[in-house]
Write an enzyme that holds these catalytic residues in place. Structure first.
Site, mmCIF file in Angstrom:
data_model
loop_
_atom_site.group_PDB
_atom_site.id
_atom_site.type_symbol
_atom_site.label_atom_id
_atom_site.label_comp_id
_atom_site.label_asym_id
_atom_site.label_seq_id
_atom_site.Cartn_x
_atom_site.Cartn_y
_atom_site.Cartn_z
ATOM 1 N N ASN A 13 0.949 -0.962 -0.606
ATOM 2 C CA ASN A 13 0.032 -0.452 -0.250
ATOM 3 C C ASN A 13 1.272 1.415 -0.430
ATOM 4 O O ASN A 13 0.800 2.647 0.429
ATOM 5 C CB ASN A 13 -0.526 -0.307 1.587
ATOM 6 C CG ASN A 13 -1.995 1.137 0.950
ATOM 7 O OD1 ASN A 13 -1.989 1.010 2.034
ATOM 8 N ND2 ASN A 13 -2.401 1.437 -0.168
ATOM 9 N N ARG A 16 1.339 0.657 -5.692
ATOM 10 C CA ARG A 16 0.777 -0.007 -6.805
ATOM 11 C C ARG A 16 -0.985 0.822 -6.388
ATOM 12 O O ARG A 16 -1.957 1.578 -7.118
ATOM 13 C CB ARG A 16 0.160 -1.064 -6.903
ATOM 14 C CG ARG A 16 1.846 -1.351 -8.081
ATOM 15 C CD ARG A 16 1.765 -3.402 -8.107
ATOM 16 N NE ARG A 16 1.626 -3.265 -6.447
ATOM 17 C CZ ARG A 16 2.132 -4.844 -6.397
ATOM 18 N NH1 ARG A 16 1.864 -5.911 -7.766
ATOM 19 N NH2 ARG A 16 2.067 -5.025 -5.655
#
Ligand code: 4NP
Length: 165
Positions: A13, A16
């Site tokens: 996190n 992407r």
């Protein structure tokens, strides 16, 4: 009217899914639909809890006029009850997401789980590869894949929820 809730998920996190989240927010804002959506991102690992998006990913985003507001958090079992759509980035990521979806009060889950590049006309169903340990080109490639995929995702959701918009 209830908002349409969309959650983008990857491993850390910080690369992407924050990029997908930022792009999706940008596209929703461009279409004037910001009041209709709640948009978030999360990671299956929790390794980078509380961190902003990776500076290399933010740099690429900034170059395309996209802001990444994400602060890293771990994906939770309750997210499957909260969100309408949950998007994963690669095959291993999808397995981790599906494993977590079976935990907790799973009979109350409502989220539709979808692999992000199922929406990419250039390579339907391919992975969004993890750019973390690679070079600059990997981050640019991730941007391009997610730009195409989030555009098609928004069209898909708007068609599915046409009566609500
Ligand atoms: P992401 O990339 O899943 O796109 O956020 C990664 C970020 C960090 C790590 C792996 C992937 N890591 O191993 O710390």
């Amino acid at each position: 009217m209830a908002k349409i809730k969309v959650l983008f998920v990857c491993l850390g996190n910080i690369c992407r899914s924050p990029m997908a989240e930022g792009l999706f927010i940008h596209k929703v804002n461009e279409r004037g639909l910001q009041d209709r959506f709640e948009i978030d991102s999360a990671g299956t690992s929790g390794w980078h809890q509380g961190e902003p998006a990776d500076s290399r990913m933010r740099g690429v985003a900034r170059g395309h006029g996209v802001n990444l507001p994400s602060s890293s958090r771990k994906l939770l079992a309750e997210d499957f009850r909260e969100f309408d759509y949950i998007l994963g980035m690669d095959a291993s990521n999808m397995r981790d997401i599906e494993d977590l979806a079976r935990e907790g009060r799973s009979s109350e889950n409502k989220a539709e789980l979808i692999k992000m590049r199922d929406f990419d006309e250039h390579a339907k169903g391919a992975d969004v590869p993890d750019p973390y340990y690679g070079g600059q080109k990997g981050f640019e490639d991730v941007y391009e894949m997610l730009d195409r995929s989030t555009e098609a995702l928004l069209d898909y959701i708007l068609e599915a929820k046409a009566k609500l918009i």
